[in-house]
Design a protein around this motif. Structure first.
Motif, PDB file in Angstrom:
ATOM      1  N   TYR A  17      33.698  26.495  28.880  1.00 17.42           N
ATOM      2  CA  TYR A  17      35.007  26.272  29.476  1.00 17.42           C
ATOM      3  C   TYR A  17      35.165  24.803  29.832  1.00 17.42           C
ATOM      4  CZ  TYR A  17      35.490  31.320  29.898  1.00 17.42           C
ATOM      5  OH  TYR A  17      35.603  32.645  29.643  1.00 17.42           O
ATOM      6  N   HIS A  18      36.434  24.386  29.942  1.00 14.17           N
ATOM      7  CA  HIS A  18      36.739  22.991  30.251  1.00 14.17           C
ATOM      8  C   HIS A  18      37.734  22.900  31.403  1.00 14.17           C
ATOM      9  CE1 HIS A  18      35.214  22.782  26.122  1.00 14.17           C
ATOM     10  NE2 HIS A  18      34.785  21.582  26.476  1.00 14.17           N
ATOM     11  N   ALA A  19      37.622  21.815  32.171  1.00 17.87           N
ATOM     12  CA  ALA A  19      38.566  21.510  33.246  1.00 17.87           C
ATOM     13  C   ALA A  19      38.992  20.062  33.070  1.00 17.87           C
ATOM     14  CB  ALA A  19      37.918  21.717  34.612  1.00 17.87           C
ATOM     15  N   PRO A  20      40.269  19.818  32.765  1.00 21.62           N
ATOM     16  CA  PRO A  20      41.302  20.826  32.497  1.00 21.62           C
ATOM     17  C   PRO A  20      41.017  21.552  31.187  1.00 21.62           C
ATOM     18  CG  PRO A  20      42.138  18.634  32.003  1.00 21.62           C
ATOM     19  CD  PRO A  20      40.765  18.450  32.606  1.00 21.62           C
ATOM     20  N   ALA A  21      41.709  22.679  30.989  1.00 21.67           N
ATOM     21  CA  ALA A  21      41.499  23.490  29.790  1.00 21.67           C
ATOM     22  C   ALA A  21      41.712  22.648  28.534  1.00 21.67           C
ATOM     23  CB  ALA A  21      42.446  24.685  29.797  1.00 21.67           C
ATOM     24  N   ALA A  22      40.870  22.855  27.538  1.00 18.22           N
ATOM     25  CA  ALA A  22      40.980  22.133  26.273  1.00 18.22           C
ATOM     26  C   ALA A  22      42.263  22.540  25.552  1.00 18.22           C
ATOM     27  CB  ALA A  22      39.762  22.429  25.406  1.00 18.22           C
ATOM     28  N   LYS A  23      42.874  21.599  24.833  1.00 19.69           N
ATOM     29  CA  LYS A  23      44.111  21.898  24.107  1.00 19.69           C
ATOM     30  C   LYS A  23      43.871  23.021  23.114  1.00 19.69           C
ATOM     31  CE  LYS A  23      46.667  17.712  24.493  1.00 19.69           C
ATOM     32  NZ  LYS A  23      47.962  17.310  24.131  1.00 19.69           N
ATOM     33  N   GLY A  24      44.783  23.985  23.132  1.00 23.01           N
ATOM     34  CA  GLY A  24      44.716  25.093  22.198  1.00 23.01           C
ATOM     35  C   GLY A  24      43.671  26.141  22.528  1.00 23.01           C
ATOM     36  N   ARG A  25      43.017  26.012  23.701  1.00 19.33           N
ATOM     37  CA  ARG A  25      42.005  26.986  24.111  1.00 19.33           C
ATOM     38  C   ARG A  25      42.241  27.376  25.558  1.00 19.33           C
ATOM     39  NH1 ARG A  25      36.023  25.420  22.611  1.00 19.33           N
ATOM     40  NH2 ARG A  25      35.800  27.355  23.721  1.00 19.33           N
ATOM     41  N   ALA A  26      42.079  28.649  25.839  1.00 13.81           N
ATOM     42  CA  ALA A  26      42.206  29.135  27.209  1.00 13.81           C
ATOM     43  C   ALA A  26      40.812  29.461  27.749  1.00 13.81           C
ATOM     44  CB  ALA A  26      43.085  30.374  27.249  1.00 13.81           C
ATOM     45  N   ASN A  27      40.660  29.379  29.047  1.00 12.95           N
ATOM     46  CA  ASN A  27      39.419  29.769  29.718  1.00 12.95           C
ATOM     47  C   ASN A  27      39.537  31.258  30.058  1.00 12.95           C
ATOM     48  OD1 ASN A  27      38.288  27.122  29.704  1.00 12.95           O
ATOM     49  ND2 ASN A  27      39.615  26.579  31.406  1.00 12.95           N
ATOM     50  N   LYS A  28      39.329  32.106  29.042  1.00 13.39           N
ATOM     51  CA  LYS A  28      39.553  33.547  29.183  1.00 13.39           C
ATOM     52  C   LYS A  28      38.307  34.253  29.699  1.00 13.39           C
ATOM     53  CE  LYS A  28      42.993  33.881  25.585  1.00 13.39           C
ATOM     54  NZ  LYS A  28      43.532  34.663  24.498  1.00 13.39           N
ATOM     55  N   ILE A  29      38.520  35.101  30.701  1.00 10.36           N
ATOM     56  CA  ILE A  29      37.452  35.921  31.267  1.00 10.36           C
ATOM     57  C   ILE A  29      37.960  37.354  31.360  1.00 10.36           C
ATOM     58  CG2 ILE A  29      35.923  36.342  33.224  1.00 10.36           C
ATOM     59  CD1 ILE A  29      36.310  33.395  34.021  1.00 10.36           C
ATOM     60  N   LEU A  30      37.163  38.280  30.852  1.00 10.90           N
ATOM     61  CA  LEU A  30      37.428  39.698  31.064  1.00 10.90           C
ATOM     62  C   LEU A  30      36.497  40.143  32.179  1.00 10.90           C
ATOM     63  CD1 LEU A  30      38.666  42.438  30.425  1.00 10.90           C
ATOM     64  CD2 LEU A  30      36.892  42.731  28.667  1.00 10.90           C
ATOM     65  N   TRP A  31      37.083  40.550  33.303  1.00 11.20           N
ATOM     66  CA  TRP A  31      36.312  41.026  34.448  1.00 11.20           C
ATOM     67  C   TRP A  31      36.133  42.530  34.304  1.00 11.20           C
ATOM     68  CZ3 TRP A  31      34.344  37.164  37.099  1.00 11.20           C
ATOM     69  CH2 TRP A  31      35.019  35.952  37.128  1.00 11.20           C
ATOM     70  N   VAL A  32      34.873  42.999  34.334  1.00 11.07           N
ATOM     71  CA  VAL A  32      34.568  44.420  34.175  1.00 11.07           C
ATOM     72  C   VAL A  32      33.807  44.879  35.418  1.00 11.07           C
ATOM     73  CG1 VAL A  32      33.452  46.170  32.748  1.00 11.07           C
ATOM     74  CG2 VAL A  32      34.412  44.118  31.671  1.00 11.07           C
ATOM     75  N   ALA A  33      34.437  45.764  36.189  1.00 14.03           N
ATOM     76  CA  ALA A  33      33.816  46.266  37.410  1.00 14.03           C
ATOM     77  C   ALA A  33      32.801  47.356  37.080  1.00 14.03           C
ATOM     78  CB  ALA A  33      34.880  46.820  38.348  1.00 14.03           C
ATOM     79  N   LYS A  34      31.700  47.385  37.819  1.00 17.36           N
ATOM     80  CA  LYS A  34      30.690  48.435  37.652  1.00 17.36           C
ATOM     81  C   LYS A  34      31.319  49.794  37.905  1.00 17.36           C
ATOM     82  CE  LYS A  34      26.212  49.923  39.427  1.00 17.36           C
ATOM     83  NZ  LYS A  34      25.141  49.597  40.384  1.00 17.36           N
ATOM     84  N   ASP A  35      32.146  49.879  38.931  1.00 15.05           N
ATOM     85  CA  ASP A  35      32.873  51.108  39.255  1.00 15.05           C
ATOM     86  C   ASP A  35      34.167  51.111  38.443  1.00 15.05           C
ATOM     87  OD1 ASP A  35      34.122  53.326  40.326  1.00 15.05           O
ATOM     88  OD2 ASP A  35      34.395  52.467  42.322  1.00 15.05           O
ATOM     89  N   ALA A  36      34.038  51.365  37.144  1.00 17.67           N
ATOM     90  CA  ALA A  36      35.198  51.307  36.249  1.00 17.67           C
ATOM     91  C   ALA A  36      36.266  52.317  36.648  1.00 17.67           C
ATOM     92  CB  ALA A  36      34.762  51.527  34.806  1.00 17.67           C
ATOM     93  N   GLN A  37      35.862  53.495  37.118  1.00 18.72           N
ATOM     94  CA  GLN A  37      36.845  54.502  37.518  1.00 18.72           C
ATOM     95  C   GLN A  37      37.652  54.003  38.711  1.00 18.72           C
ATOM     96  OE1 GLN A  37      37.882  57.321  36.028  1.00 18.72           O
ATOM     97  NE2 GLN A  37      39.460  57.349  37.593  1.00 18.72           N
ATOM     98  N   GLY A  38      36.975  53.432  39.703  1.00 19.66           N
ATOM     99  CA  GLY A  38      37.675  52.895  40.867  1.00 19.66           C
ATOM    100  C   GLY A  38      38.605  51.762  40.488  1.00 19.66           C
ATOM    101  N   ALA A  39      38.170  50.907  39.567  1.00 16.54           N
ATOM    102  CA  ALA A  39      39.009  49.793  39.116  1.00 16.54           C
ATOM    103  C   ALA A  39      40.213  50.312  38.357  1.00 16.54           C
ATOM    104  CB  ALA A  39      38.198  48.834  38.253  1.00 16.54           C
ATOM    105  N   ALA A  40      40.045  51.395  37.609  1.00 13.04           N
ATOM    106  CA  ALA A  40      41.160  51.968  36.849  1.00 13.04           C
ATOM    107  C   ALA A  40      42.225  52.540  37.776  1.00 13.04           C
ATOM    108  CB  ALA A  40      40.642  53.047  35.903  1.00 13.04           C
ATOM    109  N   ASP A  41      41.835  52.894  38.998  1.00 12.44           N
ATOM    110  CA  ASP A  41      42.781  53.462  39.965  1.00 12.44           C
ATOM    111  C   ASP A  41      43.585  52.407  40.707  1.00 12.44           C
ATOM    112  OD1 ASP A  41      41.957  56.019  39.289  1.00 12.44           O
ATOM    113  OD2 ASP A  41      40.489  56.128  40.915  1.00 12.44           O
TER     114      ASP A  41
END
Length: 102
Positions: A17-41
């Motif tokens: 990742y870059h700060a500031p974000a590099a041109k044409g690229r996003a600093n993408k993060i997929l956050w996945v909770a251990k308690d997926a059922q709770g997060a889905a609620d």
């Protein structure tokens, strides 16, 4: 990347990742909770709140992801190692993410 308490994982897309974000690229993060059922609620008004601290400084940045853990673009104001303190309804965790100079 797994949080210090094992409550959340950060799937980093396009790393490094870059700060500031590099041109044409996003600093993408997929956050996945251990308690997926709770997060889905979680509703659209619930949030994953990120309080990020830049190592070796007093710099703090706050970000949030609507709906709790899920897909996001997380940009930081400066390069360096950022300690993310994460919280969402009923949970918390932390992890470090490095951002390079843009």
């Amino acid at each position: 990347m797994i949080g210090d308490k094992g409550e959340i994982a950060a799937v980093l897309f396009g790393y490094p990742y870059h700060a500031p974000a590099a041109k044409g690229r996003a600093n993408k993060i997929l956050w996945v909770a251990k308690d997926a059922q709770g997060a889905a609620d979680l509703g659209p008004d619930d949030r994953l709140t990120i309080k990020a601290s830049l190592a070796g400084t007093n710099e703090v940045a706050t970000r949030s992801v609507a709906g709790g853990p899920g897909p996001s673009d997380i940009d930081m104001p400066k390069p360096g190692c950022w300690k993310f303190s994460l919280s969402w309804p009923g949970h918390s965790d932390s992890l470090d993410i490095e951002y390079l100079a843009g």
